[in-house]
Every structure is written in C-alpha cells, then in structure tokens.
Design an enzyme around this catalytic site. Structure first.
Site, PDB file in Angstrom:
ATOM      1  N   ASP A 108      -0.984  -3.986   7.919  1.00 61.16           N
ATOM      2  CA  ASP A 108      -1.270  -3.402   6.348  1.00 61.16           C
ATOM      3  C   ASP A 108      -0.129  -2.424   6.560  1.00 61.16           C
ATOM      4  OD1 ASP A 108      -3.053  -3.326   4.062  1.00 61.16           O
ATOM      5  OD2 ASP A 108      -3.009  -1.066   4.698  1.00 61.16           O
ATOM      6  N   TYR A 239       0.493   5.567  -0.083  1.00 63.50           N
ATOM      7  CA  TYR A 239       0.815   4.835  -1.498  1.00 63.50           C
ATOM      8  C   TYR A 239       1.388   5.871  -2.371  1.00 63.50           C
ATOM      9  CZ  TYR A 239      -2.989   1.543  -0.046  1.00 63.50           C
ATOM     10  OH  TYR A 239      -3.596   0.696   0.573  1.00 63.50           O
ATOM     11  N   HIS A 303      -7.719 -10.787   4.727  1.00 63.96           N
ATOM     12  CA  HIS A 303      -6.691  -9.713   5.009  1.00 63.96           C
ATOM     13  C   HIS A 303      -7.206  -8.951   6.487  1.00 63.96           C
ATOM     14  CE1 HIS A 303      -3.802  -6.325   4.179  1.00 63.96           C
ATOM     15  NE2 HIS A 303      -4.566  -5.455   4.563  1.00 63.96           N
TER      16      HIS A 303
END
Length: 330
Positions: A108, A239, A303
């Site tokens: 990730d 982010y 994921h």
C-alpha cells in the site's frame, strides 16, 4: 535502543532514534536485512507472518511503525510526510541498526514509499518487493492532477481521505479497522467489494462479518487499539502530502527502478484493477520498471495479500530473496 518482551517468539522489539526522532521497530532473525514498510491503516504488526518466514529462511526481518503510525514519530503537519522525509526515516533506521544495505518490502503506501526509496537511495536498497501497488515513475503531472483531468476528482476515494474532516469521519477506530479489512479484501460478494471510484461501494460501510476468516483476531485487536490511541491523522497525512511530494521530486522525473523487483497483487483488489484493468505481465511494466523480474497475481485475493494469502506471499518473497538477492546480499 531497548529490547522489550514480546508475545511471539524471537522478535526483538525496540525503540530506535532515526535522525533524532523515535521509531518503533520489530527485528527478527539474523542474516542479510529485509526492511518491511506498511501502509494505511496499519502498523508493523501487519508483517508478523512474513517476518517469521523470512527469518526462518536465513534473513534478518525488520519492520517499523512508519512515520505517523503506532508508536513512531508522528508530526502534526502533513508537509512532514513527503517521500523525502520517509526515505530519511528508512535510512535512519538502517543506520541505527548498523545495516549498510537492505531489501525493501512494502504494501500500500509502504510500497509507494519503498519504491521512492529505491529511486533516491539505490546504494542502500538493493532489491524491492512491492505488494498491491505497481511502480509508476514521476512524470509531468501528479496523480491528483491526472485524476482530476479524467473527471474523477469527486469520485476517487483518496480525495475524501485527504480532507481535514477525514480525521473525525474515520472514528471510532473499531468500526473503521473492521470495515477496511473486510471491504478491501476478497471476502465480500464480488459485486459489493470496494471500488476506489464508486462512492456507493466505499470502504467505511459496516462490514457483513465481525472479522474475516483470514484475519488473525490478535492482529485486528492490535490495530484497533493502536488507532484508538493515535487516531488517524498521521496516516491520513500520506494522502494529504501527495501533491507536496510531487513538487519536491522534480529531480527524479522519469527515473526508473533498476534493482531486482517483485510485484505481488490480488486479482480481486479494486485498487490494483484501477491501476491496471488487465492483468499485467513483466513485459507490460518493464519499460518503466526495468528491474522487474516477476509479477504474481493471486486469484481470489483482495488488497490485504499479506494476510489473505500469507503462505503464498511468504513463499514468493523467500523465493525472490533466494533467487535474486541472496548471493549479492551475503
């Protein structure tokens, strides 16, 4: 640094100072070093199974709580989370442990930052394993700019996570951790799984089961406890800082990864399917990733590949280390 008692054998837990800031590190085994970098929302504990397998194969497995997570340094300002800062953390941890060079493994966001570390410091990272995130070199436009140009500025999930309100929206941690583990995995019915560009199939929906069958309850409990203590602000800064990182890395435009690399992804991972709608072969990715030696697609896996298919992932990592790295690392 100081060792602490551990709840699973042969793991040294320690607090190391990297560039003057504290980082929580797990250290297991002896031999050539393999450094594990986790993503969001996670901690170093996500790598329990992989660390055991790598240590048993004759390597030294090291995992850290990344900047902003768990018991590690967590500055408030998102501008302190660029890939330049995080690469500095990784180098600082290696220095604190007196390690000259390591294989780096990431999942990730951890995969994205591991890739950038390989670009910035090829002298310290001589091979790469990327889980769930394919490599893409820095180009002329950032990911954010590209998504907005494609009309996805209101739909792509990460824009919502970069908003100031996301800190509160992700509370309580007990709900968020269970939801994210479930919806991003292959456990939900295919038509209901998370879709990164469909808000109706978001990751924060109530899960249909308390804990997926593939998830270790102790790991889930640890993750909930960790984020109850810290909140999500540090993790969400990954982010928020993406555009800032883009602006600071013009010197690395079009730089590719030449180190031997392995890419592992889940065939049911909505994020991977977004990045490459058709399953990629090595030849598809090698023009921008010349060091890539293998692509492993895990059918029926989402994921969380390191949990949903732990044994297969362990086998692939150990095989890669033995085939591509061992002679060089030793």
């Amino acid at each position: 640094m100081s060792d602490q008692a551990d709840d699973y054998p042969h793991v040294r837990r320690m607090r190391v100072m990297a560039n003057g800031e504290p980082f929580h590190v797990l250290d297991q085994g002896e031999g050539p070093a393999v450094l594990f970098c986790h993503g969001f929302p996670d901690t170093a504990e996500t790598w329990r199974s992989q660390m055991r397998a790598v240590a048993a194969a004759g390597f030294r497995a090291i995992a850290l709580d990344m900047r902003g997570f768990g018991q590690s340094y967590a500055p408030e300002d998102f501008r302190n989370y660029t890939s330049l800062h995080v690469t500095g953390d990784l180098i600082g941890v290696l220095d604190a442990l007196e390690i000259d060079s390591a294989v780096i493994v990431g999942h990730d966001w951890g995969a994205d930052y591991a890739q950038r570390a390989c670009i910035m410091r090829p002298d310290r990272f001589h091979a790469l394993v990327s889980l769930s995130i394919p490599f893409s070199p820095r180009g002329d436009t950032s990911l954010w700019e590209d998504l907005r140009a494609r009309g996805l500025g209101e739909r792509y999930y990460a824009f919502g996570l970069s908003e100031p309100e996301a800190d509160a929206r992700l509370l309580p941690a007990s709900n968020t951790i269970r939801s994210v583990l479930y919806w991003l995995s292959a456990s939900p019915p295919p038509g209901e799984r998370w879709d990164p560009i469909d808000p109706a199939k978001g990751m924060l929906r109530p899960p249909l089961v308390e804990i997926p069958t593939w998830a270790d309850p102790d790991y889930v409990a640890h993750s909930i406890s960790a984020f109850e203590r810290t909140g999500f602000h540090g993790g969400l800064n990954y982010y928020r800082v993406l555009q800032e990182t883009f602006g600071l890395t013009a010197a690395f435009k079009n730089v590719t990864i030449a180190q031997p690399s392995l890419y592992i992804w889940g065939g049911a991972d909505g994020l991977c399917r977004f990045f490459h709608p058709e399953p990629p072969a090595v030849s598809d990715l090698s023009p921008v990733w010349p060091g890539l030696v293998d692509v492993v697609e895990l059918d029926g896996v989402g994921h969380w590949v390191q949990h949903e298919a732990a044994e297969r992932v362990n086998e692939e990592i150990v095989r890669f280390l033995a085939r591509e790295v061992c002679d060089v690392a030793r």
